[in-house]
Write a protein that holds these residues in place. Structure first.
Motif, PDB file in Angstrom:
ATOM      1  N   ARG A 100       0.882  -1.363  -0.022  1.00 22.26           N
ATOM      2  CA  ARG A 100       0.131  -0.043   0.049  1.00 22.26           C
ATOM      3  C   ARG A 100       1.003   1.336  -0.017  1.00 22.26           C
ATOM      4  O   ARG A 100       0.654   2.011  -0.770  1.00 22.26           O
ATOM      5  CB  ARG A 100      -1.078  -0.031   1.151  1.00 22.26           C
ATOM      6  N   VAL A 101       1.666   1.438   0.757  1.00 15.77           N
ATOM      7  CA  VAL A 101       2.746   2.523   0.928  1.00 15.77           C
ATOM      8  C   VAL A 101       3.467   2.679  -0.180  1.00 15.77           C
ATOM      9  O   VAL A 101       3.691   3.655  -0.757  1.00 15.77           O
ATOM     10  CB  VAL A 101       4.024   2.377   1.928  1.00 15.77           C
ATOM     11  N   GLY A 102       3.811   1.436  -0.899  1.00  8.32           N
ATOM     12  CA  GLY A 102       4.703   1.585  -1.949  1.00  8.32           C
ATOM     13  C   GLY A 102       3.862   2.213  -3.310  1.00  8.32           C
ATOM     14  O   GLY A 102       4.673   2.951  -4.004  1.00  8.32           O
ATOM     15  N   VAL A 103       2.597   1.556  -3.614  1.00  9.27           N
ATOM     16  CA  VAL A 103       2.219   2.159  -4.731  1.00  9.27           C
ATOM     17  C   VAL A 103       1.674   3.526  -4.334  1.00  9.27           C
ATOM     18  O   VAL A 103       1.738   4.383  -5.360  1.00  9.27           O
ATOM     19  CB  VAL A 103       0.725   1.205  -4.882  1.00  9.27           C
ATOM     20  N   ILE A 104       0.930   3.858  -3.334  1.00  7.69           N
ATOM     21  CA  ILE A 104       0.719   5.480  -3.165  1.00  7.69           C
ATOM     22  C   ILE A 104       1.775   6.147  -3.034  1.00  7.69           C
ATOM     23  O   ILE A 104       1.881   7.280  -3.663  1.00  7.69           O
ATOM     24  CB  ILE A 104      -0.056   5.384  -1.825  1.00  7.69           C
ATOM     25  N   GLY A 105       3.031   5.525  -2.515  1.00 10.58           N
ATOM     26  CA  GLY A 105       4.252   6.518  -2.601  1.00 10.58           C
ATOM     27  C   GLY A 105       4.691   6.629  -4.086  1.00 10.58           C
ATOM     28  O   GLY A 105       5.303   7.725  -4.583  1.00 10.58           O
ATOM     29  N   ALA A 106       4.578   5.727  -4.825  1.00  8.23           N
ATOM     30  CA  ALA A 106       5.268   5.796  -6.237  1.00  8.23           C
ATOM     31  C   ALA A 106       4.280   6.903  -6.928  1.00  8.23           C
ATOM     32  O   ALA A 106       4.729   7.326  -7.857  1.00  8.23           O
ATOM     33  CB  ALA A 106       4.992   4.616  -6.952  1.00  8.23           C
ATOM     34  N   VAL A 107       2.971   6.710  -6.792  1.00 13.64           N
ATOM     35  CA  VAL A 107       1.914   7.636  -7.483  1.00 13.64           C
ATOM     36  C   VAL A 107       2.175   9.109  -6.907  1.00 13.64           C
ATOM     37  O   VAL A 107       2.457  10.074  -7.873  1.00 13.64           O
ATOM     38  CB  VAL A 107       0.504   7.604  -7.065  1.00 13.64           C
ATOM     39  N   ALA A 108       2.689   9.345  -5.915  1.00 13.73           N
ATOM     40  CA  ALA A 108       2.881  10.807  -5.186  1.00 13.73           C
ATOM     41  C   ALA A 108       4.293  11.256  -5.747  1.00 13.73           C
ATOM     42  O   ALA A 108       4.304  12.409  -6.071  1.00 13.73           O
ATOM     43  CB  ALA A 108       2.969  10.749  -3.651  1.00 13.73           C
ATOM     44  N   ALA A 109       5.224  10.285  -5.628  1.00 16.32           N
ATOM     45  CA  ALA A 109       6.703  10.626  -6.217  1.00 16.32           C
ATOM     46  C   ALA A 109       6.698  10.831  -7.756  1.00 16.32           C
ATOM     47  O   ALA A 109       7.042  12.006  -8.086  1.00 16.32           O
ATOM     48  CB  ALA A 109       7.583   9.552  -5.937  1.00 16.32           C
ATOM     49  N   LEU A 110       5.831  10.264  -8.605  1.00 15.31           N
ATOM     50  CA  LEU A 110       5.776  10.450 -10.063  1.00 15.31           C
ATOM     51  C   LEU A 110       4.979  11.828 -10.406  1.00 15.31           C
ATOM     52  O   LEU A 110       5.583  12.558 -11.210  1.00 15.31           O
ATOM     53  CB  LEU A 110       5.092   9.309 -10.630  1.00 15.31           C
TER      54      LEU A 110
END
Length: 246
Positions: free
Chosen positions: A91-101
């Motif tokens: 969960r943290v990885g997917v949401i973090g990736a969306v925010a970072a991108l």
């Protein structure tokens, strides 16, 4: 037109985020149907009323419907965060990736506009070329560095062998807005020009720094924009040529 819409939508948000948006629309229609319809109906209506009658589309045309879809991305991220069946690191990885991108592409786009290749070309001309010298251009005035405003005398030059059989200005400006629309004959002429067959040689080149692929470490900030078209008329590739010394 639909293919062009997807292509330029990727230019507006980047390919990874376009995939996330597509998944969020599917999720919204399944889990939040009423909210999804409230957001998607205006977007689809806008597309058929504004874009379809025009018959063409650019990234900037798609900002209104993409903003509506962005709400569904937020809803999907909240649902993913609350999903107890999904591992926390996922969960943290997917949401973090969306925010970072999203943040990275936004920052790179903003910085690219501030350091547009046309601004750098203008500063180069101020340092290296006298305003008394004529400059030939192959593109529309609004897409050039602002040579006229800088009091340079700018003349239109055709990309043809016949044109170079006649006297031409000592300096030439060639931008990607030119050869993106060149036909095969013009492209062949351009290759000969860059190879020095018409008595000119390239002396300076200006490209985008933060958008696109294989442009150095700066391009990693805008990872989401890799392989996506640059939205708008930002940082065209500019080549400056001068008459070669005899």
């Amino acid at each position: 037109l639909l293919g062009a819409t997807l292509y330029y939508a990727a230019g507006a948000v980047g390919w990874p985020l376009l995939v996330v948006m597509t998944a969020s629309v599917v999720h919204g229609l399944r889990r939040h149907t009423r909210l999804a319809m409230v957001l998607l109906v205006p977007g689809v209506t806008y597309y058929f009323i504004i874009i379809v009658p025009q018959g063409f589309v650019y990234s900037r045309f798609l900002f209104p419907p993409l903003a509506l879809v962005g709400v569904l991305v937020g809803v999907a991220c909240v649902d993913l965060w609350r999903c107890a069946c999904c591992l926390r690191f996922l969960r943290v990885g997917v949401i973090g990736a969306v925010a970072a991108l999203t943040l990275g592409y936004t920052v790179s786009l903003t910085v690219e506009m501030v350091s547009d290749s046309r601004y750098r070309a203008e500063r180069w001309f101020e340092k290296h070329v006298s305003t008394s010298l004529p400059i030939g251009a192959f593109s529309k005035p609004q897409y050039l560095p602002r040579m006229n405003e800088m009091e340079y005398r700018t003349f239109a030059v055709e990309m043809s062998r016949e044109a170079f059989s006649r006297p031409q200005p000592d300096w030439l400006i060639l931008t990607s807005f030119n050869y993106e629309d060149f036909d095969d004959t013009q492209l062949a002429c351009m290759r000969d020009l860059l190879a020095g067959q018409f008595g000119y040689e390239p002396v300076a080149t200006f490209n985008s720094r933060y958008l696109g692929t294989d442009k150095g470490w700066e391009s990693w900030v805008g990872l989401a924009g890799w392989w996506a078209p640059t939205p708008g008329k930002i940082s065209p590739e500019i080549t400056v040529l001068t008459r070669a010394a005899p």
